[in-house]
Design an enzyme around this catalytic site. Structure first.
Site, short mmCIF file in Angstrom:
data_model
loop_
_atom_site.label_atom_id
_atom_site.label_comp_id
_atom_site.label_asym_id
_atom_site.label_seq_id
_atom_site.Cartn_x
_atom_site.Cartn_y
_atom_site.Cartn_z
N HIS A 58 -15.69 -5.31 8.76
CA HIS A 58 -16.72 -5.16 7.72
C HIS A 58 -18.11 -4.95 8.33
CE1 HIS A 58 -18.51 -5.32 3.85
NE2 HIS A 58 -17.62 -6.09 3.27
N ASP A 111 -7.96 11.95 -1.56
CA ASP A 111 -6.85 12.91 -1.57
C ASP A 111 -6.69 13.55 -0.18
OD1 ASP A 111 -5.01 14.90 -2.01
OD2 ASP A 111 -6.18 15.97 -3.53
#
Length: 435
Positions: free
Chosen positions: A167, A386
């Protein structure tokens, strides 16, 4: 080849040894600056993206196209290919841009993708964990790569991409921009958002100016014993999903506004307030014990001028709500809602820079102690990634830590909100009854 067994019946994952993927061409070396907002978020966050087979395209060449695209995107996001290091002078974290690369794992599951079920509602940490390449918690964080990737192929022709990201390298918005750029390269499309790499624009000031009280850095005392996992089976971490139907959300908002103390409130605000109250009540806290809600606020638009498009790094801050447990649970819902709203309003550029300076002096982590942490993922775009097989059918976190609440995205037609809760088993029993 390693065999990984999950608790799901018949769920077997066979993994090849990790292959290191360096940037496709030479990148900058030396040390890369991390801001104070990066440094206190030195933890590993894992996510999975599930893709069904396309009628025109099976998963047979998934790794062959995704892996070289990773090498290409790392040219732009080259710090991911380095390793964490510490400054000799003050121990602060930085990135050593070694260019050694990102571990990439190819894996095969001997079942259909549907065996996973609804991953957002899955309570099976072990099964989801087999879809991401991670390292033991006992391993020094300085030795763990900043990013790992695993592609697991399923018999149905679908596959799962599992990512583990430190993170300190990226918040949710930045992480999605990175993964989306990777997906664009995989599809043969140009990158739509290039990273802005200079994190020094939110460096601490000289001289330091701590201009506000910062309760988010306050460490609450007398933390209830059942809030953290132990070796007892009753206190092992479990995850569970709860759905706030649209009708329920309308009811909670009406409840919060009926006394006239609150004029309007968002779904996030009322869900955060309600869940915090329920969590506090579930812990059976004494009336004078302090309860603390921590949540994430995006700083990008708070600065003047706003942070540059594609800012690479953590541009979120974690304000908090702090009060006595008795006051929180005895007062109407509007009281908690107003605390959340006031905390959100308090986060200005001046406040954020004061907090950054405060961390420079005290090095106290605002995530060190809390009763509940809540983060909304509804607008991050996780469902839009995608790689050429269409958008993911589902996406979720694989291994969140204790007392975390994530508001998860739904499809655009669905007005309901799902929250994913993680807590000890004994605490989850009482929380489930009250929520």
């Amino acid at each position: 080849m390693e065999e990984a067994l999950g608790k799901g019946e018949g769920f077997v994952v066979k993994k090849l040894e990790p292959v290191m993927v360096p940037p496709a061409s030479k990148t900058d070396d030396g040390f890369y600056f991390l801001s104070n907002l990066d440094c206190y978020q030195n933890l590993i966050l894992t996510t999975i993206y599930c893709y069904k087979s396309d009628p025109k395209r099976s998963n047979s060449n998934a790794c062959e196209v995704i892996k070289p695209a990773l090498a290409e995107v790392l040219v732009h996001y080259y710090p991911f290919a380095g390793r964490i290091a510490e400054n000799d002078s003050d121990g602060k974290l930085k990135i050593d841009c070694t260019g050694e690369g990102v571990p990439f794992v190819e894996a095969v599951a001997d079942c259909e993708l549907e065996v996973l079920g609804d991953t957002a509602k899955s309570s099976n940490f072990e099964m989801l964990g087999k879809l991401v390449h991670t390292y033991p918690r006992s391993k020094n964080i300085l030795e763990i790569p900043l990013l790992t990737a695993q592609v697991t192929k399923f018999k149905c022709g679908g596959f799962v991409l599992g990512l583990a990201i430190n993170h300190c390298m990226a918040d949710g918005i930045c992480a999605i921009e990175f993964v989306n750029s990777w997906a664009e390269i995989t599809r043969g499309s140009p990158i739509s958002v290039f990273p802005f790499l200079d994190r020094t624009i939110i460096n601490s000031r000289q001289p330091l100016k701590i201009e506000f009280p910062h309760n988010e850095f306050y460490e609450i005392k007398d933390v209830p014993k059942n809030i953290l996992p132990s070796t007892s089976k009753d206190d092992e971490l479990i995850r569970k999903s709860f759905c706030f139907k649209e009708k329920m959300l309308t009811h909670l908002r009406t409840l919060a506004m009926e006394d006239g103390e609150v004029e309007k409130c968002s779904n996030f605000t009322v869900v955060a307030a309600h869940t915090w109250r329920v969590m506090t009540e579930s812990l059976n806290m004494e009336a004078d014990q302090q309860t603390k809600l921590v949540f994430a606020v995006d700083l990008r638009s708070k600065f003047d001028p706003p942070l540059p498009k594609g800012y690479f790094g953590n541009a979120i801050f974690h304000p908090c709500c702090l009060c006595n447990a008795g006051e929180l649970t005895s007062k109407p819902l509007w009281f908690a809602v107003k605390l959340v709203q006031d905390a959100i309003k308090s986060v200005t550029e001046e406040y954020a820079r004061s907090a950054i300076d405060n961390y420079e002096v005290k090095r106290v982590n605002p995530l060190a102690t809390y009763t509940l942490f809540i983060s909304s993922w509804t607008r991050l775009g996780f469902h839009d990634i995608d790689f050429g097989w269409g958008k993911p059918t589902q996406t979720t976190l694989a291994n969140p830590g204790p007392n975390l609440c994530f508001v998860l995205p739904q499809n655009e037609e669905n007005k309901d909100l799902n929250i994913l809760m993680v807590m000890t088993a004994s605490l989850m029993n009482s929380f489930s009854e009250l929520i």
